[in-house]
Every structure is written in structure tokens, then in C-alpha cells.
Motif scaffolding. Sequence first.
Motif, short mmCIF file in Angstrom:
data_model
loop_
_atom_site.label_atom_id
_atom_site.label_comp_id
_atom_site.label_asym_id
_atom_site.label_seq_id
_atom_site.Cartn_x
_atom_site.Cartn_y
_atom_site.Cartn_z
N LEU A 105 10.79 24.81 -5.38
CA LEU A 105 10.67 23.43 -5.84
C LEU A 105 9.78 22.66 -4.90
CD1 LEU A 105 13.97 21.77 -7.03
CD2 LEU A 105 11.62 21.26 -7.75
N LEU A 106 10.01 22.92 -3.64
CA LEU A 106 9.30 22.22 -2.58
C LEU A 106 7.79 22.37 -2.72
CD1 LEU A 106 10.97 21.99 0.69
CD2 LEU A 106 8.57 22.54 0.88
N ARG A 114 6.23 20.75 -5.91
CA ARG A 114 6.14 19.30 -5.77
C ARG A 114 4.95 18.94 -4.88
NH1 ARG A 114 8.26 15.57 -8.51
NH2 ARG A 114 10.23 16.65 -8.42
N THR A 115 4.85 19.64 -3.77
CA THR A 115 3.76 19.34 -2.83
C THR A 115 2.42 19.51 -3.52
OG1 THR A 115 5.16 20.61 -1.38
CG2 THR A 115 3.19 19.66 -0.41
N ARG A 138 1.76 19.19 -6.65
CA ARG A 138 1.50 18.13 -7.59
C ARG A 138 1.03 16.89 -6.86
NH1 ARG A 138 6.40 17.46 -11.18
NH2 ARG A 138 6.55 15.28 -10.66
N VAL A 139 1.71 16.62 -5.75
CA VAL A 139 1.35 15.44 -4.96
C VAL A 139 -0.10 15.56 -4.49
CG1 VAL A 139 1.76 14.27 -2.79
CG2 VAL A 139 3.68 14.91 -4.23
N SER A 170 -2.63 14.95 -7.30
CA SER A 170 -2.83 13.56 -7.66
C SER A 170 -3.62 12.84 -6.58
CB SER A 170 -1.50 12.87 -7.93
OG SER A 170 -0.67 12.98 -6.81
N MET A 171 -3.39 13.23 -5.31
CA MET A 171 -4.15 12.61 -4.23
C MET A 171 -5.62 12.91 -4.38
SD MET A 171 -2.06 12.69 -0.68
CE MET A 171 -2.09 14.44 -0.54
N VAL A 230 -7.20 10.86 -7.19
CA VAL A 230 -7.46 9.47 -6.85
C VAL A 230 -8.64 9.38 -5.89
CG1 VAL A 230 -6.52 7.42 -5.75
CG2 VAL A 230 -5.09 8.79 -7.26
N VAL A 283 -12.02 7.26 -6.42
CA VAL A 283 -12.47 6.22 -5.50
C VAL A 283 -13.89 6.51 -5.03
CG1 VAL A 283 -12.15 5.29 -3.20
CG2 VAL A 283 -10.23 5.45 -4.77
N VAL A 289 -17.17 -1.60 13.60
CA VAL A 289 -15.95 -1.42 14.39
C VAL A 289 -16.01 -2.30 15.63
CG1 VAL A 289 -14.64 0.22 15.79
CG2 VAL A 289 -15.48 0.90 13.54
N ALA A 328 1.82 8.20 -3.00
CA ALA A 328 1.28 9.37 -2.32
C ALA A 328 -0.17 9.62 -2.71
CB ALA A 328 2.11 10.60 -2.65
N GLY A 329 -0.58 9.06 -3.85
CA GLY A 329 -1.94 9.28 -4.31
C GLY A 329 -2.94 8.29 -3.75
N PHE A 340 -7.20 -3.53 17.18
CA PHE A 340 -6.88 -2.13 16.93
C PHE A 340 -5.63 -1.82 17.73
CE2 PHE A 340 -11.55 -2.31 16.59
CZ PHE A 340 -11.69 -1.84 15.29
N LEU A 355 10.65 14.79 -1.45
CA LEU A 355 11.18 16.12 -1.12
C LEU A 355 12.67 16.06 -0.80
CD1 LEU A 355 8.25 17.64 0.96
CD2 LEU A 355 8.74 17.86 -1.46
N ASP A 377 14.53 15.81 -4.02
CA ASP A 377 14.67 17.12 -4.66
C ASP A 377 15.83 17.90 -4.06
OD1 ASP A 377 12.64 16.76 -6.39
OD2 ASP A 377 11.11 17.70 -5.13
#
Lengths: 353, 312
Positions: free
Chosen positions: A2-3, A6-7, A9-10, A13-14, A17, A21, A222, B133-134, B162, B182, B185
Motif C-alpha cells: 500500500l505504501l 500511494r507514494t 501516486r503522490v 501528481s507532483m 503539477v 507549472v 537573492v 503534495a502536488g 533568509f 501514509l 493508510d
Amino acid sequence: MLLTKRTLRVSYSMALVALMVSLAACGGEEDTVTTETGDDVAATGDTGDTGSGLSGNVLVDGSSTVFPISEAMAEEFMAVNPDVRVTVGVSGSGGGFKKFCAGETDISNASRPIKQEEIDLCAENGIEFIELPVAFDGISVITNPENDWAMCLTTDELRTMWEAAAQGTITSWNQIRADFPDEPLGLFGPGTDSGTYDYFGEAIIGAAGTRGDYTASEDDNVIVQGVASDPNGLGFLGYAYYAENQDTLALVEIDNGNGCVAPSPETIADGSYQPLSRPEFFYVKTTSLENPAVRAFIEFQIANENKELINEVGYVPVTDEITERAAKRLEAGTTGSVYEGGSPVGVSLKDVL
Amino acid sequence: MTSNLPPANYSTDLWQPNRALAKNTELLVKLVFGAFALVSVLTTAGIVLTLIFETFEFFQAVPLWNFLTDTQWTPLFADAQFGIFVLISATIMTTTIAILLALPVGLMAAIYLSEYAGPKTRKRLKPALEILAGVPSVVFGYFALLTVTPVLQFFIPGLQGFNALSAGLVLGISILPLVASLSEDAIYSVPASMREGSYALGATKRETIVSVVLPAALSGIVASVILAVSRAIGETMIVTLAAGQNPRLGFNPLVPVMTMTAFIVQVSLGDTPAGSIAYLSIFAVGMTLFLITLVLNLFSFWFVRKFQEKYE
């Protein structure tokens, strides 16, 4: 299991995105140089007229300080010569020379004269070049607007603040001058790859080099951000960046033994802002000049009629007299550097050209 | 293909399927898939080998003792010093701040989602958490620099533009979904029979969660936290943008510091000649980073194996 699912999928999606961007960023990156092409270019006479039938590629790389000039020039130039592709890269003065001396580029931008080891490298590869000064910049020492003590610093005080021996020991303002407050010294500056760093170090400290325990960034914004948010901060950068952020930064006057002088287009142009005024250059490969597109572009860049573009991006163009001499060098094909690999600090261009 | 099918007028005695072809096809497929599986293994091996070789070269020039004991880190400058703990201290500081935020918030969010929230709320909240998270880390970085820092400066006068504090807090927000998702889950997968057993003994909901559910899900929760710590240690954009790039030893969260990843960014952005000591130093830092996360992952692996509760 499961772990991991899930990771996965995360991270998908990251990535999505991030992609979106970056795509958006690409689309948004429009050049904002104002176009007043028509008259400007008509006025340049022969350089402009040759445009019609011109085609080919011009490869430019080098200093990030000179980049805005080349970018503006390239845009105007390509508007009249639509068949010429001018590509302007940013590798820093040193990185630019590395490519230039390997024969990869036609023109190298630099915010310092070419160094002896770079001249040797070029010679080794049979690359001959013509040096063309184009503008002046004044490296500006900046503080936070809340700073009401450091209005004017001597070059000795700057050396005390920045020399390698100061590393880990000079940490408070009152170590610079006794009547300064006992506040921590927050230092910001460009990193070691920058021409600005090289020039500042050479002009203020000499060969020994600077301290390393300051916030060093290749991104001038900066430095602006750091000094603007730290009441005890001090930094140095090209004048154009101060000019752009005048409301959040304070300018420090520099005393080189002849009284306090603040950098401004006037003091930079007349040479009274010393020792931090520095020339900026184009270096063009002689064999590339046989390509009419390269020759037309370099003539376009140093034409008196196009100097307004240099003012627009925040630098001080060299005087017409110097431009004339540079144009003569280009015409005559005079190769080599007038600095002969030495330091440009304190050298007047008028005397050596 | 047709040759491999029985002819229309076949009789079972005559038709022989072509087993040899099937075998070869199977072998080919196996090889192709194996090659693809090997890609990731080879990549990892390549990375580790590069790190080892370049780090070895680095330590030819810089004694390991200096690397571990110097109190300054200035490899690019005239007075070059190589005290890695300057960078490690900054990384530890930002990571600690991040975990101090992400662990309690993430765990409590996980408990709420799993134990208290109704199915409808859960269905809406969980994807929302994953959207967080995205968010690209560069966005988090500017959020820390331009929003969190000014707000914090309002409360903490000595805070510099900073600083490790705001970078650490936003880093905590960025790893929060990892911890929450997590852990949730892990908590959710604790069998209902255990909760029912607890209720049957007369325990309240709170008692059930604290004494039964959480201990049962412990290994999953610890694994999620360690994964989050690894991520925080390796996170680059947020700390580079918001924590500053000033190498200094110590644990003052109010001043600019330079983490290990920020240093690698600083060197890679410039034009550093290959083979120079500055160039080699990023591999030494990368190796240190790699070792730290490796140890963490091994610990997590060991912990999960040792404490994993198996039900049914």
C-alpha cells in the motif's frame, strides 16, 4: 505494498503539477524590451541596410551582466533581419570565454577583460579575437534603508569587511569603524563564478581573494532580497540591479581617498566613481567576421545610434569617442586585448585604446 | 499465427502445437522485461559508483579529519575550509523544525481522517491533502521567502530575511501530506475486529485509539515519518530559496544558513571546472547526504520488520 502504491501516486501528481507549472512559465517568459525599431535602424545607415538580404546564425554567450544588452540588441536586430538567428546564452564571463576559446561561439560577452590564461587558451586553439568595449557599470555597495550609519565607506573599510582574513573574525559592524553600532554584519554578494565578484575582489582586496562566509548567490535578486530584509545587511551588485530596486535598498558612497562618491550614470560615465566602475565588453572571433551576419550584428551593437538600448537596460554606454576607436579596431581587424591579460582596475579606456 | 492453431479438420492425434516457438517468445519477453527492470538497478549502481569515485578523489586532496572537524565551509574561496558539519547542522536544523511541525499535525490529521471523519468528509479531505503534495517545491520556497518570513518577522524582530525557521516550517508543510497520508493508510488498515474487541471491553473511543489502534499501526507510522525525514533532508528548492546560502555552524534558526542541498545547488549553478576541488566537494556532500538517507532507510526497514504486527 500500500505504501509504495500511494507514494507512486503522490509522485505522479507532483510530476504532473511540476510539468504544468514549467509549461506555464515557458509561455509567460516574454521579452519585454520596448521596440522602436523603424527609425532606430533606418538611422544606422549601412549596418541596417545590409539587413535585407542577410541570413545565417550568430552565437553569443558569456556574462550575465552584459546579457540584457545583447538580448535587447538581438531583438532589434532580428526585427530588421528576419533571416538571421541570434542566440544569446548566459554562462558567466569565464564560462563564455571557455566556449569562445574552444571555437564554439562567435561573440563572447564579458564584464571583465579577458584573462591571460584565457588568452593563452584561445591562442592554443588558434582563435583570434577583437576586443570591443561597449558600456560601463558601477558595482554598487548597498545596505538596508534602515541603516543610518554606513553612508560612506572607504575602500580600506570595504577591504577589512571582505578580505579572506575577515573570515569568521569580522562579524560585527563596530569592527569596521568604532562608532558603528555593535550589530551583526550580514554580508551578501555574487558567487565566485561571477565577473562582478572577480572585479570587486581585484579592485578592493587584490589577489588574496575574499572571505567565504557570506551569502553567495549567482542570482542577483537573492542579494537584493537579502539586503532588503536584513537591517544590518550589506551587499554589492551591478548598478542596474540597484536602479531597479531603489525603493528597497540604500546606496553606499565609496571613498577612494578623494571624498565620498555614490555611483550614478554620471559618476560612472565620467570615471569619478572609483575603483568600482568597470567596462563591459564584446569579444568577437576574427574568422566569424567573414560571416556577414556576425559582422552586421556586431556593427549594429556598437553603433552610436543604438546606444539608447544600453541606457534602457540600465548601463552607461561608452562615449562616442571610445565607440569610434572601437569601430576602427573592428574595421582594421586589430586583435588582442588592450589589457594584455592584466587587471582593468584604474585603467582608463581612452588611454589604452 | 495461423500455423499455430489447429487446422479446421484436425484430429487430436495429428495436431502438434509449436511449443518451441512459444518457449522462444516467452524467453524474449522475459529478457526484455528483465532488461527494463535492470535499468533502475544499473542507474542506482552508476550513481553510487560515481559518488564513490569522486568522493575518493576529494579525500585525496582534503583529509577526512578536516572534513569532519573544521568549523567553516568555504570550498570556493581563497581560504578554503571543508567542515561538513557546518552544512549538516543547517540540514539537521531545518529537518528538525519540519518534523516538529509535520509529525503532530500529520498524525492527528491521519487519526481524524481514519477514526473520526465520516466517509463523505474523508472522501473530500484525502484528495485535498494529496493536492498539497502536488505543489511544486519551488512554489513552497517562494511561499516561505515572501509570505511566511515577513509574517514571522512581525512577531520575531531579530528574524532575518533568509532563515532556517521559516524554511523549516514550510518544509514541514510540504512533507505533511506524506506523513498524514501514509500514517492514515497504516491506521486505516488496522482490522476493525481489534477496535470492536476494545469497545467490547468497555474502552472509550479515545482509549481505543491511543492504546489499541496506534500501537498496532506503529510500524507504518514510523515508516511514514522516516520517509518524510529523508524527503526533508534531501529537499532542495525550499531551503535554497528561503534559508539562505550562508555557511555557518550552529543552531540559530533566525539567521541565514546553508544546507547540504543548497550548497550543491550553489556550485552546480555556477561554472565550476570538472576535477577542481569545488567540483569534487559537491560529490563529497552528495555522498554524505546519500549515507544519511541510506542509514535512515535501513533503520526504517529494520524497524518495520521488527515491529510490524500481522493480523489474520
